[in-house]
Scaffold this active site. Structure first.
Site, PDB file in Angstrom:
ATOM      1  N   ASP A   1       0.964   0.243  10.902  1.00  0.00           N
ATOM      2  CA  ASP A   1       2.404   0.341  10.813  1.00  0.00           C
ATOM      3  C   ASP A   1       2.973   0.442  12.205  1.00  0.00           C
ATOM      4  OD1 ASP A   1       3.368   0.351   8.368  1.00  0.00           O
ATOM      5  OD2 ASP A   1       3.638   2.520   8.175  1.00  0.00           O
TER       6      ASP A   1
ATOM      7  N   ASP B   1       2.724   5.051   5.456  1.00  0.00           N
ATOM      8  CA  ASP B   1       3.323   6.333   5.123  1.00  0.00           C
ATOM      9  C   ASP B   1       4.158   6.283   3.851  1.00  0.00           C
ATOM     10  OD1 ASP B   1       5.224   4.763   6.278  1.00  0.00           O
ATOM     11  OD2 ASP B   1       5.449   5.970   8.082  1.00  0.00           O
TER      12      ASP B   1
ATOM     13  N   ASP C   1       3.395   1.669   0.547  1.00  0.00           N
ATOM     14  CA  ASP C   1       2.149   1.332   1.217  1.00  0.00           C
ATOM     15  C   ASP C   1       0.933   1.662   0.375  1.00  0.00           C
ATOM     16  OD1 ASP C   1       3.387   0.432   3.487  1.00  0.00           O
ATOM     17  OD2 ASP C   1       3.443   2.414   4.416  1.00  0.00           O
TER      18      ASP C   1
END
Lengths: 285, 977
Positions: B338, B679, B683
């Protein structure tokens, strides 16, 4: 940087005809690895043989390095039967013939003629010590006579059935040989006493011991090992059951009485003592 | 999504849920619905029942073998017991020991699993959430769990949205959808339906998102698992969990061991039957061989090694949920990371300023340790004043003790950045603003694209008003006629406009969000004190302003990240950025942290440089590639694979959660072991699909933490690199541990083979074997887990899971046929020595078994003519067990020393580490254990195996020397494990 994926085609493992590989290796690869292991194991085997040889060199031919397992000698009976049981029928000759036969064979080497020929007559109640003088070995060592006739009624000379037919069986008791063992002190020879186990105490009847008092005379000790003392005659004690109850199991325990030996603890039921079962069947007529 | 609640009218909505948008539900109706729908909470994914977990621990491959062995023992004991031929209770003891071993190791494994599950439980937010609900026309504060469909709730800035809500009324309401989408850009909520897709429309606020500012009232349309977030969470549990590489390795290895144990056992069962042993005896041999060959302590050792590493990682802020994940990190070859929060600090920060026609760089480090720019210019003071005054963000009170960057601010991201920036530059902003009393303000809206406010001046004598304005730079510039240069107002001519354009482009290309700032002193006469400013009419000057400068903001990368990315690169791990952010921002950050290296070009870059159309560029020339979600949607999976293969440096921007999953799958198709960080709830499918899912401890949602295998407590990418290092180390060390453990199985097995075939008295008993396996050898094998790395493991490529196995052929061959063989010889040397010294010469021992074990034979002659009772012989046999045991232990001490390294000489690695301590422990433990074996062994039998121990040590040093001197040679190939 980035790996390509395997094609995923499974190559045959056992025999791969494309690469001539057998179990994942070519012939020369197998040859090399086998040669390696051959050399490796020859080396290891050599090392093993060498250490064994060195170890054997350190051993004394006449006396083992340790005897800590044999502090109390074992006792054994003859005939010993299957599983320490003497079972027979007085009317059935065959059933006790095997016992008689065993005893005959066992006592053959105790024949007076052989004993007189091979062994010395020793002064009784004293150890027959034959020490080496330093490095000079005093070999072969002599042994004392144990004549078959000392067993009297149980020698098989007078009664060829050793009393089995009459329901008065003889049982020979021997003390296990242990090199250098001195079973008594102050001239007191160890002796055997037999008795019935608790519940059978009525059934055992009277006993007779040969030689008298059931002693293993001190003159037969110490033992010097089979290499030094070729004609060693192991002393015996015969027990004759004079009026044992018939048609019933009688559990007998014999033990050594000595002022130096202790009977083994709970662990060993045959150290300095021996137990066996007698059952004499006699059809009542 | 089959939701149309956002499209229907309020009246229809009231009808549907029999509610009222003014009075809410009636209490009775609410109770009724609560009864029907259940509480408003996300049910945790259904876990495996505890007893199944425990049973699984008891039913592994090796455990099954041990159950079989125990059953055979019981049968043997039963038969002997019923026949009355019971020699001793060994069989019974053995069976009980075996079962104990299985159960105890099972409990141990279960405990480990239980403990790691507990770590997760501790993350759960235990504070019950409150919601402001209107029922029967009354406002009530109730537990959010009791909310039902149709309830009328009020939310205000700072609240968590308690359920999926159709907005009825909103005032300046903005929500942060980051828990759902991972992007923290605030989105405004209004009562109008703006999009047919419920996820895009503005009149629905989602469960678990946060209201940043404003107030809103809405009707609950979904609760609990039926909310959007609940559906995504349940989607995650539908994605199959991949087996970890180490689990595959261990399974592979256990299969081999179990197979070999059965093979050996069966072969010797047949051999024994053939030689003429009774069936029962042959069965006992089978059992004994299984016991001797199976490394009973191994699974415990592996678990302990892994949990030690897990503990070590936990200290470095990586909490591992699944122990095996420790090693998975080590074999990771691709990390899909990410951007927000992992690579970056997750806070907008002022990065650059443009004033006086110069771009100044601001300090973006987390701890304000960087260089600041020259602040002496008059223009800077004006710019800072505009930035400070034209700003609605405020600090939450009572945070004076915290450093400024860590303080919590109410306001959107850019205003927060500006507030913190000005606070740092000029000091207490709250007080500063009070000095410039605000008269009126016009908030930002998407048509104006600016925000302005009018202030009184701090000098009470100066009665002018100051108008300050900020907004999209081009809009601001339109309204300006002068520009402030070194404190002087200059006319804004073409030359300055061009300078402005260049600066704006430059900052924009850095992926930064740029804002323009301007001000004007309002004419005292035209706007005297008490003038009624009207924010709607804007009855005041809004053009001909004086341009002060540009300020650009970015979410800056964490300081440790570039270094960590570099380390990944040297370790052969590819870092792929997957973000929902804008491609330009994504690219700028990627370049900043080194995911796109200096000099790497994308296809577009090459096209611009060569001045040719994009289509003519050879795609393979471009190392870097930025793919946006839109492009990704049009790509087939083959094209995606091809793109991943041909461009080593990849950035995916504007991706949706589903696309993240697609990217992970594509990497896995290419044979990579993929780690994914995430997070948001969105996801969680990708986290689950990944070989190792890494959730963020601070920013991560519960769903993400649930789906992940590992949790980064500090949300820092650099911690992953530490994890990789530890994972690689533990793989190497496990190899050593297993090699050590396997070695002794041969000296445990050979006594039985010799016993059966050559009929010597038994040299080593089953219970003694278990002593070695479970008592003396556990500590040294665990100690190998502490071994430091032999080489720089972070300079090697990740292991290829297909080729670099945990237990390979050469490891097994070397342990079994070489070191194990030497140990067997050591054992037999010592055994024959002990026998010979007690009076039983080696040649007499051969074939002695049937007499030796005859319970009724009380006068067996030894080599000297002495006679032994059965008990005396048994005692001697136990002595042999002890002697053999000592030999194995002495050799194992040499073994643990050689296993410290696989390639380096022990003298290079150093003797004195924990292993040696464990050696001592083993040394001191051995006599202690020995006191349980029935016999005391004479001192000299301790020395007999020492030459073999030295042989093991010297031989292994020679092996390592050969391996080091001649890499790639036959010796290296055959003997390096």
């Amino acid at each position: 940087m980035y790996e390509r994926v395997d094609t995923g085609v499974k190559e045959p493992y056992f025999w791969n005809p494309r690469t001539h590989e057998f179990l994942g290796r070519t012939a020369s690869s197998w040859g090399l690895i086998l040669l390696f292991y051959l050399v490796f194991y020859i080396f290891l085997g050599g090392m093993f043989v060498l250490t064994m040889y060195v170890m054997l060199l350190t051993l004394d031919d006449y006396k083992p390095t340790y005897q800590d397992r044999l502090v109390t000698p074992g006792m054994m009976i003859r005939p010993r039967g299957e599983a320490m049981e003497i079972l027979y029928n007085t009317k059935d000759t065959e059933s006790f013939d095997i016992y008689a036969q065993t005893l005959n064979n066992f006592l053959e080497s105790y024949n007076n003629s052989l004993q007189v020929q091979n062994n010395d007559e020793c002064p009784p109640d004293n150890y027959f010590i034959q020490e080496d003088s330093g490095e000079v070995r005093n070999n072969p060592k002599r042994s004392c006579q144990f004549n078959r006739s000392t067993l009297e009624e149980c020698s098989g000379i007078t009664d060829r059935t050793y009393g089995y037919q009459k329901g008065q069986p003889c049982v020979l008791i021997k003390l296990n040989r242990v090199i250098g063992m001195l079973p008594g002190k102050d001239g007191q020879s160890p002796y055997v006493t037999c008795g019935a186990k608790k519940e059978d105490s009525d059934a055992i009847g009277e006993l007779a011991y040969y030689p008298p008092n059931g002693t293993f005379n001190l003159m037969y000790f110490p033992y010097y090992g089979k290499k030094a003392q070729l004609n060693y005659s192991q002393p015996l004690v015969a027990v004759k059951f004079l009026n044992i109850s018939l048609n019933t199991d009688v559990n007998v325990e014999c033990k050594i009485n000595s002022n130096t030996l202790k009977t083994g603890g709970e662990r060993d039921k045959f150290a300095g003592r021996v137990s066996f079962k007698l059952r004499i069947t006699s059809p009542k007529n | 999504m089959d939701i149309d609640d956002h499209e229907i009218t309020i009246e229809e909505l009231e009808m549907r849920y029999t509610t009222s948008v003014t009075k809410g539900l009636t209490s009775s109706k609410a109770a009724e619905v609560l009864e029907r729908d259940g509480p408003n909470e996300l049910l945790p994914p259904k876990g495996t029942p505890e007893y199944v977990k425990f049973a699984r621990q008891l039913a592994g491959g090796l455990q099954c073998l041990m159950w079989v062995a125990a059953v055979i023992c019981f049968i043997a004991f039963g038969i002997e017991f019923s026949r009355g031929t019971l020699g001793c209770f060994d069989d019974l003891y053995l069976a009980i020991t075996l079962i104990t071993v299985v159960v105890v190791t099972g409990c141990f494994g279960y405990y480990q699993e239980f403990k790691s599950t507990n770590i997760i439980a501790s993350f759960k937010n235990l504070v019950p959430q409150q919601a402001l609900v209107i029922r029967d026309g009354q406002k009530n504060q109730i537990n959010a769990m009791d909310l039902v469909v149709g309830d009328l709730v009020e939310i205000k800035g700072g609240d968590r949205v308690p359920a999926d809500i159709r907005i009825i009324f909103a005032q300046g309401c903005k929500v942060d959808n980051s828990s759902l989408t991972g992007e923290s850009e605030p989105q405004s909520k209004t009562p109008e339906c703006t999009h047919e897709n419920p996820l895009e429309t503005k009149n629905i606020a989602f469960f678990s998102t946060t209201c940043l500012e404003g107030v809103a009232t809405g009707t609950v349309i979904n609760t609990g698992d039926r909310t959007i977030i609940g559906r995504i969470a349940s989607l995650a549990s539908g994605v199959g969990n991949e087996k970890t590489p180490i689990a595959i390795e261990i399974e592979h290895f256990v299969d081999i061991i179990a197979g070999l144990a059965i093979f050996f056992g069966f072969t010797f069962f047949v051999v024994a039957m053939f030689i003429g042993y009774a069936f029962l005896e042959a069965m006992i041999f089978f059992m004994a061989i299984v016991v001797a060959y199976v490394p009973e302590g191994l699974l415990a050792t592996v678990t302990v090694c892994l949990s030690l590493t897990a503990k070590r990682l936990a200290r470095k802020n990586c909490v591992v949920k699944n122990l095996e994940a420790v090693e998975t990190l080590g074999s990771t070859s691709v990390i899909c990371s990410d951007k927000t929060g992992t690579l970056t600090q997750n806070r907008m920060t002022v990065a650059h300023l443009w004033f006086d026609n110069v771009i100044h760089a601001a300090d973006t480090t987390e701890d304000q340790s960087g260089q600041s720019f020259d602040q002496s210019s008059e223009t800077w003071r004006s710019l800072a004043r505009v930035a400070g005054l034209c700003n609605r963000a405020i600090f939450k009170p009572n945070q004076e003790s915290l450093p400024i960057p860590r303080r919590i601010v109410v306001g959107d991201a850019s205003e927060t950045a500006l507030l913190k920036f000005t606070e740092l530059a000029i000091g207490n902003m709250m007080e500063y603003r009070e000095r410039f009393k605000k008269v009126v303000e016009v908030p930002f809206n998407s048509t104006n694209k600016f925000q302005l406010s009018v202030h009184e001046l701090e000098d009470p004598m100066d009665l002018r008003y100051l108008l300050v304005m900020k907004g999209a730079p081009e809009r601001i510039l339109e309204r300006c006629s002068t520009i402030l240069i070194k404190g002087q107002e200059m006319p804004l001519d073409e030359q300055w406009r061009e300078a402005f354009q260049t600066a704006y482009m430059d900052l924009g290309s850095l992926g930064e969000r740029v804002l323009g700032f301007c001000h004007i002193y309002l004419n005292e006469n035209e706007f005297p004190r008490g003038y009624k400013f009207d924010s709607d009419e804007m009855n005041f000057t809004t053009s001909g302003l004086c341009f002060a400068g540009l300020i650009s903001m970015i979410d800056p990368p964490r300081a440790t990240v570039p270094d960590a990315v570099m380390k990944c690169r040297t370790a052969g791990i590819r870092v792929v950025m997957v973000t929902g952010d804008h491609p330009i921002t994504a690219r700028a950050i990627a370049a900043n942290v080194g995911i796109i290296t200096e000099g790497s070009e994308t296809v577009e870059d090459i096209a611009t440089r060569k001045r040719i159309p994009v289509e003519q560029v050879n795609r393979r020339d471009a190392r870097a590639c930025v793919i946006s979600g839109g492009q990704l949607k049009d790509m087939s999976s083959e094209e995606l694979d091809e793109a991943l293969r041909s461009h080593p440096e990849m950035v995916f921007a504007r991706t949706s959660p589903q696309q993240k999953l697609i990217i992970v799958e594509s990497c896995q198709r290419l044979g990579s072991i993929v780690a994914v960080t995430g997070d948001g709830v969105n996801d969680s499918p990708a986290l689950k699909k990944a070989d190792i899912g890494i959730a963020m401890g601070i920013a991560g949602s519960d769903a993400a933490k649930n789906a992940a295998d590992m949790i980064l407590l500090d949300d820092n990418f650099a911690s992953i690199v530490t994890g990789v290092e530890q994972g690689r180390l533990i793989f190497d060390n496990l190899k050593k541990s297993i090699a050590y453990t396997l070695t002794k199985n041969i000296p445990e097995l050979t006594p039985y083979l010799i016993y059966i075939t050559v009929s010597v008295p038994l040299p080593l008993g089953c219970i003694t074997i278990l002593m070695i396996e479970l008592a003396t050898d556990i500590f040294p094998s665990v100690s190998l887990a502490y071994e430091k790395a032999e080489s720089d493991i972070m300079h090697l490529k990740p292991r290829n899971p297909r080729k670099d196995r945990l237990v390979n052929e050469s490891l097994a061959a070397y342990s079994y046929f070489q070191i194990g063989a030497i140990q067997s010889f050591a054992g037999f040397t010592d055994y024959f020595t002990a026998m010979a010294q007690e009076g039983w010469y080696p040649l007499l021992c051969v074939g002695l078994r049937s007499h030796w074990e005859n319970v009724h034979l009380q006068d067996l002659q030894d080599s000297y003519g002495q006679e032994w009772t059965y008990a005396q012989r048994l005692y001697q046999q136990y002595t042999c067990y002890t002697v053999f045991f000592i030999s194995i232990e002495i050799c194992q001490i040499a073994d643990v020393l050689i296993r410290k390294t696989r390639r380096l000489s022990i003298f290079q690695q150093g003797f004195f580490r924990s292993v040696d301590v464990d050696c001592m422990e083993q040394m001191s433990l051995t006599p202690y254990i020995q006191s349980y074996t029935p016999c005391y062994a004479s001192g000299q039998w301790w020395f007999v195996p020492i030459p073999y121990g030295i042989l093991i040590f010297v031989y292994d040093e020679i092996r390592k020397l050969g391996v080091r001197r001649h890499p790639g040679s036959w010796w290296d190939q055959e003997l390096y494990y």
